[in-house]
Design a protein around this motif. Structure first.
Motif, PDB file in Angstrom:
ATOM      1  N   SER A 244       0.467  -1.570   0.220  1.00  0.00           N
ATOM      2  CA  SER A 244       0.049   0.152  -0.011  1.00  0.00           C
ATOM      3  C   SER A 244       0.903   1.883   0.195  1.00  0.00           C
ATOM      4  O   SER A 244       2.514   1.375   1.109  1.00  0.00           O
ATOM      5  N   ALA A 245       0.517   2.831   0.028  1.00  0.00           N
ATOM      6  CA  ALA A 245       0.646   3.588  -0.264  1.00  0.00           C
ATOM      7  C   ALA A 245       1.836   3.877   1.194  1.00  0.00           C
ATOM      8  O   ALA A 245       3.342   4.172   0.992  1.00  0.00           O
ATOM      9  N   ALA A 246       0.299   3.863   1.781  1.00  0.00           N
ATOM     10  CA  ALA A 246       1.796   3.613   3.493  1.00  0.00           C
ATOM     11  C   ALA A 246       2.539   2.564   4.183  1.00  0.00           C
ATOM     12  O   ALA A 246       3.627   3.077   4.413  1.00  0.00           O
ATOM     13  N   SER A 247       2.263   1.875   3.611  1.00  0.00           N
ATOM     14  CA  SER A 247       3.450   0.400   3.697  1.00  0.00           C
ATOM     15  C   SER A 247       4.391   1.306   3.070  1.00  0.00           C
ATOM     16  O   SER A 247       5.788   1.219   3.880  1.00  0.00           O
TER      17      SER A 247
ATOM     18  N   ALA B  81       5.840   3.941   2.041  1.00  0.00           N
ATOM     19  CA  ALA B  81       6.252   5.404   3.135  1.00  0.00           C
ATOM     20  C   ALA B  81       6.594   5.071   3.840  1.00  0.00           C
ATOM     21  O   ALA B  81       7.998   5.536   4.598  1.00  0.00           O
ATOM     22  N   ASP B  82       6.638   3.815   4.464  1.00  0.00           N
ATOM     23  CA  ASP B  82       7.083   3.569   6.366  1.00  0.00           C
ATOM     24  C   ASP B  82       8.375   2.791   5.709  1.00  0.00           C
ATOM     25  O   ASP B  82       9.455   3.409   6.452  1.00  0.00           O
TER      26      ASP B  82
ATOM     27  N   ASP C 293      10.712   5.283   4.858  1.00  0.00           N
ATOM     28  CA  ASP C 293      11.637   6.407   5.717  1.00  0.00           C
ATOM     29  C   ASP C 293      12.262   5.674   6.498  1.00  0.00           C
ATOM     30  O   ASP C 293      13.614   5.462   6.752  1.00  0.00           O
TER      31      ASP C 293
ATOM     32  N   HIS D 202       9.883   4.169  -5.834  1.00  0.00           N
ATOM     33  CA  HIS D 202       8.238   3.760  -6.332  1.00  0.00           C
ATOM     34  C   HIS D 202       7.005   4.052  -7.039  1.00  0.00           C
ATOM     35  O   HIS D 202       7.056   5.050  -7.340  1.00  0.00           O
TER      36      HIS D 202
END
Length: 306
Positions: free
Chosen positions: A220-223, A225-226, A229, A271
């Motif tokens: 997912s987009a949230a994963s 981003a994690d 980082d 990504h």
């Protein structure tokens, strides 16, 4: 030693697909920057000629225009025209920003590191035998006033002043200055070195060069981003170990007079949509959360590296 060039044959479909994919981001750059096809075509012709001239001579002799034309497919009149360098054109030199040099010295010189290898918090000015920010700057150049550089590093968020008014390096905040010529220089050099490592391995030259990646098509987009980082944190940790080690080797090799090689180590993160062209042509077995190249495979069989 370079392998001899292959005789002209039917195009290698796998090679064509790989080149097509590699050219897409460059074509995007060209269109965005207004670099039209005729200009790129001229650059590509010149690159073919330079490589044929530098790497595919016979018995140590530079190849003739005819041989270069046969090897490259570039017309002989263009070979003759492009082999003649423009007169009075000095080589382009792009210097690293002075701030980068100061930061590199700060993290690599043992005088400015703690016993654990971390950058010291430095006194602002020379006051006794201990290291100071002013001494660090003066040790590189006396043409730049330490106060001027300190103000710039504070503005960029690369350093901060402690309550005692000492200077602390914020390693995670350091980024190159936003200077377009320098950014374009590093664009060219970093792409050159990454592609050159891939080509070196594809040709099965020894020793093979490290060129690996870790990838996934089911995030997912949230994963993403994690993980981005985490990748930045991991790279920062690598930098803090590598830069001092490189500094020690440079110091030793300069003393021995053996500074004949350059190297470049990098890390990238990218990504986009899982349905992008870069996803096509991969094996159907893609159900694991993350696919990664095996270090053994990457070294022994570079053509299968991802």
């Amino acid at each position: 030693m370079n392998k001899p060039p292959r005789a002209p044959a039917a195009p290698d479909e796998d090679l064509l697909r790989a080149v097509d994919l590699a050219l897409r981001p460059l074509a995007r750059l060209f269109v965005e920057q207004g670099l039209v096809f005729p200009a790129v075509e001229e650059l590509l012709k010149a690159a073919y000629i330079r490589v044929a001239e530098d790497e595919f001579g016979l018995a140590g002799e530079p190849p003739s225009d005819s041989r270069i034309s046969v090897l490259s497919g570039v017309h002989r009149k263009d070979v003759r025209r492009l082999r003649a360098p423009p007169a009075g054109q000095p080589p382009v030199e792009v210097a690293l920003p002075f701030a980068s040099e100061v930061v590199t010295r700060w993290v690599s010189d043992r005088r400015y590191r703690t016993a654990k290898g971390k950058p010291r918090i430095l006194a602002r000015a020379v006051d006794g035998p201990g290291p100071s920010f002013d001494a660090l700057v003066a040790g590189i150049s006396t043409d730049v006033r330490p106060k001027v550089l300190l103000d710039e590093l504070l503005r960029l968020g690369v350093v901060r002043l402690t309550p005692e008014r000492d200077v602390e390096l914020l390693m995670g905040a350091f980024v190159p200055q936003k200077n377009r010529p320098q950014r374009l220089f590093f664009l060219g050099r970093n792409l050159h070195d990454h592609i050159a490592a891939c080509v070196h391995n594809l040709a099965e030259r020894e020793p093979s060069m490290m060129e690996q990646s870790v990838f996934s098509f089911e995030l997912s987009a949230a994963s993403v981003a994690d993980i981005a980082d985490q990748a930045r944190r991991e790279w920062q940790a690598v930098l803090e170990r590598l830069i001092p080690a490189i500094g020690r080797h440079e110091e030793r090799d300069r003393a021995a007079g053996t500074t004949s090689r350059r190297m470049n180590i990098g890390m990238y993160f990218f990504h986009e949509s899982a349905d992008s062209p870069a996803s096509h042509g991969l094996p159907a077995r893609r159900k694991s959360a993350a696919a990664t190249t095996s270090p053994l495979r990457a070294v022994k069989k570079p053509r299968r590296t991802a």
